[in-house]
Design a protein around this motif. Structure first.
Motif, PDB file in Angstrom:
ATOM      1  N   LYS A 186       0.843  -1.189   0.000  1.00 12.01           N
ATOM      2  CA  LYS A 186       0.000   0.000   0.000  1.00 12.01           C
ATOM      3  C   LYS A 186       0.886   1.250   0.000  1.00 12.01           C
ATOM      4  O   LYS A 186       2.053   1.202   0.369  1.00 12.01           O
ATOM      5  N   LYS A 187       0.276   2.360  -0.387  1.00 11.56           N
ATOM      6  CA  LYS A 187       0.939   3.652  -0.276  1.00 11.56           C
ATOM      7  C   LYS A 187       0.482   4.336   1.003  1.00 11.56           C
ATOM      8  O   LYS A 187      -0.692   4.228   1.369  1.00 11.56           O
ATOM      9  N   ALA A 188       1.389   5.053   1.662  1.00  6.03           N
ATOM     10  CA  ALA A 188       1.003   5.816   2.855  1.00  6.03           C
ATOM     11  C   ALA A 188       1.798   7.113   2.916  1.00  6.03           C
ATOM     12  O   ALA A 188       3.015   7.124   2.707  1.00  6.03           O
ATOM     13  N   PHE A 189       1.099   8.187   3.207  1.00  4.16           N
ATOM     14  CA  PHE A 189       1.662   9.522   3.357  1.00  4.16           C
ATOM     15  C   PHE A 189       1.591   9.856   4.846  1.00  4.16           C
ATOM     16  O   PHE A 189       0.509   9.932   5.413  1.00  4.16           O
ATOM     17  N   ASP A 222      11.891  21.251 -12.034  1.00  4.14           N
ATOM     18  CA  ASP A 222      12.590  20.539 -13.103  1.00  4.14           C
ATOM     19  C   ASP A 222      13.553  19.531 -12.488  1.00  4.14           C
ATOM     20  O   ASP A 222      14.728  19.822 -12.260  1.00  4.14           O
ATOM     21  N   ASN A 223      13.040  18.341 -12.192  1.00  2.00           N
ATOM     22  CA  ASN A 223      13.885  17.282 -11.639  1.00  2.00           C
ATOM     23  C   ASN A 223      13.260  15.927 -11.956  1.00  2.00           C
ATOM     24  O   ASN A 223      12.097  15.848 -12.367  1.00  2.00           O
ATOM     25  N   ASP A 224      14.029  14.881 -11.771  1.00  2.00           N
ATOM     26  CA  ASP A 224      13.548  13.524 -12.082  1.00  2.00           C
ATOM     27  C   ASP A 224      13.455  12.662 -10.827  1.00  2.00           C
ATOM     28  O   ASP A 224      13.493  11.428 -10.904  1.00  2.00           O
ATOM     29  N   ILE A 225      13.314  13.320  -9.674  1.00  4.44           N
ATOM     30  CA  ILE A 225      13.360  12.581  -8.401  1.00  4.44           C
ATOM     31  C   ILE A 225      12.233  11.562  -8.306  1.00  4.44           C
ATOM     32  O   ILE A 225      12.461  10.399  -7.940  1.00  4.44           O
ATOM     33  N   ALA A 226      11.003  11.981  -8.612  1.00  4.92           N
ATOM     34  CA  ALA A 226       9.867  11.058  -8.506  1.00  4.92           C
ATOM     35  C   ALA A 226      10.054   9.863  -9.435  1.00  4.92           C
ATOM     36  O   ALA A 226       9.740   8.720  -9.075  1.00  4.92           O
ATOM     37  N   GLU A 227      10.587  10.116 -10.624  1.00  2.00           N
ATOM     38  CA  GLU A 227      10.820   9.029 -11.582  1.00  2.00           C
ATOM     39  C   GLU A 227      11.873   8.066 -11.043  1.00  2.00           C
ATOM     40  O   GLU A 227      11.737   6.835 -11.169  1.00  2.00           O
ATOM     41  N   LYS A 245       4.600  19.199   1.119  1.00  4.26           N
ATOM     42  CA  LYS A 245       4.209  19.624  -0.234  1.00  4.26           C
ATOM     43  C   LYS A 245       4.812  18.686  -1.277  1.00  4.26           C
ATOM     44  O   LYS A 245       4.128  18.253  -2.214  1.00  4.26           O
ATOM     45  N   TRP A 246       6.080  18.332  -1.101  1.00  3.75           N
ATOM     46  CA  TRP A 246       6.729  17.446  -2.079  1.00  3.75           C
ATOM     47  C   TRP A 246       6.035  16.083  -2.108  1.00  3.75           C
ATOM     48  O   TRP A 246       5.757  15.549  -3.189  1.00  3.75           O
ATOM     49  N   ILE A 247       5.759  15.528  -0.937  1.00  3.21           N
ATOM     50  CA  ILE A 247       5.110  14.213  -0.900  1.00  3.21           C
ATOM     51  C   ILE A 247       3.745  14.275  -1.569  1.00  3.21           C
ATOM     52  O   ILE A 247       3.406  13.416  -2.390  1.00  3.21           O
ATOM     53  N   SER A 248       2.960  15.297  -1.236  1.00  2.00           N
ATOM     54  CA  SER A 248       1.603  15.375  -1.796  1.00  2.00           C
ATOM     55  C   SER A 248       1.627  15.506  -3.317  1.00  2.00           C
ATOM     56  O   SER A 248       0.751  14.992  -3.995  1.00  2.00           O
ATOM     57  N   GLU A 249       2.650  16.183  -3.844  1.00  2.00           N
ATOM     58  CA  GLU A 249       2.737  16.382  -5.291  1.00  2.00           C
ATOM     59  C   GLU A 249       3.297  15.177  -6.026  1.00  2.00           C
ATOM     60  O   GLU A 249       3.066  15.033  -7.239  1.00  2.00           O
ATOM     61  N   ASN A 250       4.023  14.301  -5.325  1.00  2.00           N
ATOM     62  CA  ASN A 250       4.755  13.243  -6.025  1.00  2.00           C
ATOM     63  C   ASN A 250       4.381  11.810  -5.654  1.00  2.00           C
ATOM     64  O   ASN A 250       4.740  10.884  -6.373  1.00  2.00           O
ATOM     65  N   ILE A 251       3.634  11.622  -4.573  1.00  2.00           N
ATOM     66  CA  ILE A 251       3.330  10.259  -4.138  1.00  2.00           C
ATOM     67  C   ILE A 251       2.505   9.498  -5.174  1.00  2.00           C
ATOM     68  O   ILE A 251       2.616   8.279  -5.299  1.00  2.00           O
ATOM     69  N   SER A 252       1.706  10.213  -5.947  1.00  2.00           N
ATOM     70  CA  SER A 252       0.843   9.546  -6.934  1.00  2.00           C
ATOM     71  C   SER A 252       1.646   8.859  -8.038  1.00  2.00           C
ATOM     72  O   SER A 252       1.148   7.941  -8.698  1.00  2.00           O
ATOM     73  N   CYS A 277       4.173   6.994  -7.648  1.00  2.00           N
ATOM     74  CA  CYS A 277       4.748   5.736  -7.171  1.00  2.00           C
ATOM     75  C   CYS A 277       3.644   4.731  -6.860  1.00  2.00           C
ATOM     76  O   CYS A 277       2.546   5.099  -6.458  1.00  2.00           O
ATOM     77  N   ASN A 278       3.954   3.479  -7.059  1.00  2.00           N
ATOM     78  CA  ASN A 278       2.944   2.434  -6.926  1.00  2.00           C
ATOM     79  C   ASN A 278       2.678   2.036  -5.482  1.00  2.00           C
ATOM     80  O   ASN A 278       1.574   1.626  -5.136  1.00  2.00           O
ATOM     81  N   SER A 279       3.695   2.129  -4.630  1.00  2.00           N
ATOM     82  CA  SER A 279       3.536   1.719  -3.234  1.00  2.00           C
ATOM     83  C   SER A 279       4.653   2.337  -2.407  1.00  2.00           C
ATOM     84  O   SER A 279       5.559   2.989  -2.929  1.00  2.00           O
ATOM     85  N   GLY A 280       4.589   2.109  -1.096  1.00  2.00           N
ATOM     86  CA  GLY A 280       5.654   2.572  -0.216  1.00  2.00           C
ATOM     87  C   GLY A 280       5.187   3.614   0.782  1.00  2.00           C
ATOM     88  O   GLY A 280       4.164   4.268   0.606  1.00  2.00           O
ATOM     89  N   ILE A 281       5.967   3.745   1.847  1.00  2.00           N
ATOM     90  CA  ILE A 281       5.717   4.734   2.893  1.00  2.00           C
ATOM     91  C   ILE A 281       6.499   5.998   2.559  1.00  2.00           C
ATOM     92  O   ILE A 281       7.705   5.939   2.300  1.00  2.00           O
ATOM     93  N   PHE A 282       5.837   7.140   2.580  1.00  2.00           N
ATOM     94  CA  PHE A 282       6.487   8.436   2.384  1.00  2.00           C
ATOM     95  C   PHE A 282       6.275   9.235   3.662  1.00  2.00           C
ATOM     96  O   PHE A 282       5.148   9.533   4.033  1.00  2.00           O
ATOM     97  N   ILE A 283       7.367   9.588   4.330  1.00  2.00           N
ATOM     98  CA  ILE A 283       7.258  10.260   5.617  1.00  2.00           C
ATOM     99  C   ILE A 283       8.198  11.459   5.694  1.00  2.00           C
ATOM    100  O   ILE A 283       9.384  11.350   5.375  1.00  2.00           O
ATOM    101  N   GLY A 284       7.651  12.601   6.120  1.00  2.00           N
ATOM    102  CA  GLY A 284       8.467  13.783   6.355  1.00  2.00           C
ATOM    103  C   GLY A 284       9.160  13.668   7.700  1.00  2.00           C
ATOM    104  O   GLY A 284       8.513  13.406   8.707  1.00  2.00           O
ATOM    105  N   VAL A 285      10.485  13.859   7.700  1.00  2.00           N
ATOM    106  CA  VAL A 285      11.251  13.641   8.935  1.00  2.00           C
ATOM    107  C   VAL A 285      12.062  14.869   9.357  1.00  2.00           C
ATOM    108  O   VAL A 285      12.943  14.764  10.213  1.00  2.00           O
TER     109      VAL A 285
END
Length: 243
Positions: free
Chosen positions: A31-34, A142-147, A168-175, A177-185
């Motif tokens: 699953k994906k989680a923000f 202009d970056n390829d980080i999400a890719e 902001k970065w997670i909300s704009e880029n999580i879509s 990716c197919n799965s994984g935990i994204f957490i601001g630290v």
């Protein structure tokens, strides 16, 4: 799942151990989680910025990062089990990743801090597979980080860009990716790298970690003004609920 709403922000009713177990289940089920770990400063920012509030409410989980949130929940008769901070969650997830050989991506901080943090993680958690890194100094538009993250397929992506950039970065880029935990630290990479010292356990037990940080970094005083404003709003809410 049970949530406790404080000034419009829905906090997950959980402790650290249970939360990490929940994230482990999400990873295993692909699953994906923000994840947002929110303190009073973040709640006040969300209260004053509706776009940021909307962003926070997009998160899968919001946890209580800060004793102020826990105390506020008690005052409002909606108690939370305790703090679930970004740093503690990151360390617990690294321990989990080391045990289960999960894949990790590190995003954020200065280049030298990022490399020190990576080296420390590789030394302390040898079975964690670090599948990619990117410092926090990049062109936002202009970056390829999400890719790169999508191709690397990490189980956990730690985003240390500071509030509100990391959310902001997670909300704009999580879509992407197919799965994984994204957490601001936040500043956790700095602590892991050894460039910033976390408050000693004595200060943590007294719930004075915020004061320790202020004494070490007096430039934070403007940010700390959110604490009395938050406390005042909570007291007003309590008085309103009592009538």
């Amino acid at each position: 799942m049970k949530f406790v709403e404080i000034m419009g922000v829905p906090f997950l009713h959980t402790d650290l151990s249970s939360f990490v177990s929940t994230l482990d289940d999400d990873i295993r089920q692909q699953k994906k989680a923000f994840v947002i770990t929110a303190n009073p400063e973040i709640v006040m920012k969300a209260r004053e910025d509706m776009k940021f509030m909307e962003l926070i409410r997009q998160a899968t989980y919001v946890t209580a990062d800060g004793i102020g949130i826990v105390k506020a929940a008690q005052l409002l008769n909606k108690p939370l089990p305790g703090r679930v901070t970004g740093y503690d969650t990151m360390i617990s997830l690294l321990q989990l990743a080391n045990k289960k050989k999960y894949r990790v991506f590190l995003l954020g901080a200065k280049p030298e801090t990022l490399q020190k943090a990576k080296a420390t993680i590789e030394k302390d958690y040898p079975d964690v597979e670090i599948v990619g890194t990117q410092d926090g100094y990049f062109n936002w538009d202009d970056n390829d980080i999400a890719e790169r993250i999508k191709k690397a397929k990490p189980d956990i992506t730690f985003v240390a860009l500071g509030v509100p950039r990391q959310e902001k970065w997670i909300s704009e880029n999580i879509s992407y990716c197919n799965s994984g935990i994204f957490i601001g630290v936040g500043g956790s990479f700095d602590v892991i790298a050894g460039t910033v010292q976390r408050a000693p356990l004595f200060w943590q037990k007294l719930n004075l970690e915020w004061l320790y940080r202020l004494l070490k970094q007096p430039s934070r005083w403007r940010r700390m003004l959110a604490l009395p404003r938050f406390a005042w709003q909570i007291l007003k809410l309590k008085a309103r609920n009592s009538t």
